[in-house]
Design an enzyme around this catalytic site. Structure first.
Site, PDB file in Angstrom:
ATOM      1  N   CYS A 131      47.262   4.373 -10.213  1.00  0.00           N
ATOM      2  CA  CYS A 131      46.990   4.395 -11.600  1.00  0.00           C
ATOM      3  C   CYS A 131      47.590   3.589 -12.624  1.00  0.00           C
ATOM      4  O   CYS A 131      48.296   3.874 -13.181  1.00  0.00           O
ATOM      5  CB  CYS A 131      47.436   6.144 -12.466  1.00  0.00           C
ATOM      6  SG  CYS A 131      46.482   6.410 -13.980  1.00  0.00           S
ATOM      7  N   CYS A 134      47.924   4.721 -16.411  1.00  0.00           N
ATOM      8  CA  CYS A 134      48.893   5.552 -16.580  1.00  0.00           C
ATOM      9  C   CYS A 134      49.935   4.921 -16.426  1.00  0.00           C
ATOM     10  O   CYS A 134      51.110   4.999 -17.608  1.00  0.00           O
ATOM     11  CB  CYS A 134      49.285   6.846 -15.495  1.00  0.00           C
ATOM     12  SG  CYS A 134      47.816   7.272 -15.047  1.00  0.00           S
ATOM     13  N   ASP A 135      50.245   3.516 -15.518  1.00  0.00           N
ATOM     14  CA  ASP A 135      51.438   2.330 -15.785  1.00  0.00           C
ATOM     15  C   ASP A 135      51.470   1.450 -15.766  1.00  0.00           C
ATOM     16  O   ASP A 135      52.589   0.685 -16.294  1.00  0.00           O
ATOM     17  CB  ASP A 135      52.147   3.027 -13.884  1.00  0.00           C
ATOM     18  CG  ASP A 135      52.346   4.549 -13.755  1.00  0.00           C
ATOM     19  OD1 ASP A 135      53.145   5.180 -14.990  1.00  0.00           O
ATOM     20  OD2 ASP A 135      51.981   4.415 -12.789  1.00  0.00           O
TER      21      ASP A 135
END
Length: 312
Positions: A131, A134-135
């Site tokens: 992701c 997300c990261d």
């Protein structure tokens, strides 16, 4: 007999449990094979509202669980192996035990397709991710690699150029499968480079640093080469965890559960939320939102059931 049963204990399922429990429906939540869903495999979560300093994925899931239990939800560890939705009340089999429920909320999520190469599991969450949204922030000024050739891979690669100094896109074919407009944008992006006809054989790293490199192999020549990178983002698709519902709920061609805008499935009294029905956003906060919607709709459905017999 239960008023509400919830399959899945990720952000969608646990949010549904919080709302259903506060409505005095005493929901039972069946965790499935992985409590917390994909967030159980995530380290720092920085884009979930209310946590300005970030929070660990497993910690966030534990807080949601405690919140649901505070209002009367029961969380049971185990996986449902059978469902019968052609009769009412609905029947579920959990670890050999038969349960009946008047309303069912499906929040079984989706699993990212992984490469299955050495080092992938060892460094998942420490340089290996599925992701970018997300990261990506953690790779500011670093070199990363995206594996895949479809829309998701190209979109993730483009997103990562906001942070990373260099993004390699590794694809096993000699051309992308992504839509032409995405390809054009990617080709013009100075931070992106493409490695064609290549697969990942191994992900290397160190305990202290996490990922440090990937070993690549050209599928046409067989030649192997190491590529120093700080992160590996795998974008080869997701698989919705919906096999249990084949032939019972309407699924799209990819296996995602089809719902209307209020999370209703094609079976009255069965609702779906989270990544098992959302193939676009796949975020914890959107999953939580649809979990809320499913629980509210389930409460309305149960009120109707009490007023009259279940509509055949």
């Amino acid at each position: 007999m239960r008023d509400v049963a919830i399959l899945g204990a990720g952000p969608a399922g646990l949010t549904a449990a919080i709302y259903a429990a506060r409505a005095n429906l005493a929901p039972v939540v069946m965790t499935g094979p992985l409590f917390g869903g994909q967030l159980a495999l995530t380290t720092e979560v920085e884009n979930f509202p209310g946590f300005p300093d970030g929070i660990l994925g497993p910690e966030l899931m534990e807080l949601m669980k405690r919140q649901a239990e505070r209002f009367g939800a029961e969380v049971r560890i185990g996986e449902v192996t059978e469902v019968a939705l052609s009769r009412y009340p609905f029947r579920l089999t959990l670890s050999g035990e038969l349960l009946e429920t008047k309303a069912l909320i499906v929040a079984t999520g989706a699993s990212p397709r992984l490469l299955g190469v050495p080092g992938e599991g060892e460094f998942f969450g420490r340089g290996v991710s599925t992701c970018a949204t997300c990261d990506g922030f953690f790779y500011r000024g670093k070199t990363v690699m995206v594996v895949g050739g479809g829309d998701s891979a190209v979109e993730e690669g483009a997103f990562l150029t906001r942070y990373a100094s260099k993004v390699y896109l590794v694809h096993r074919r000699d051309r992308l499968r992504a839509s032409q407009i995405l390809q054009d944008r990617a080709m013009k992006n100075e931070k992106m480079s493409f490695i064609w006809d290549t697969v990942v054989e191994e992900i290397n790293g160190e305990d202290e640093k996490g990922v440090t490199a990937a070993r690549l192999r050209n599928v046409k020549t067989g030649a192997e080469q190491p590529l120093p990178v700080d992160g590996v983002f795998i974008a080869i698709g997701h698989v919705p965890n919906t096999k249990l519902f084949e032939g019972q709920l309407k699924l799209d061609e990819q296996g995602y559960i089809v719902t209307d805008t209020r999370m209703h499935t094609n079976v009255k009294g069965v609702f779906a939320c989270g990544d098992c029905q959302d193939y676009i956003f796949r975020q914890a906060v959107t999953a939580a939102g649809t979990g809320c919607m499913a629980a509210i709709e389930a409460e309305k459905f149960l009120a109707e059931v009490e007023e009259r017999a279940y509509p055949a």
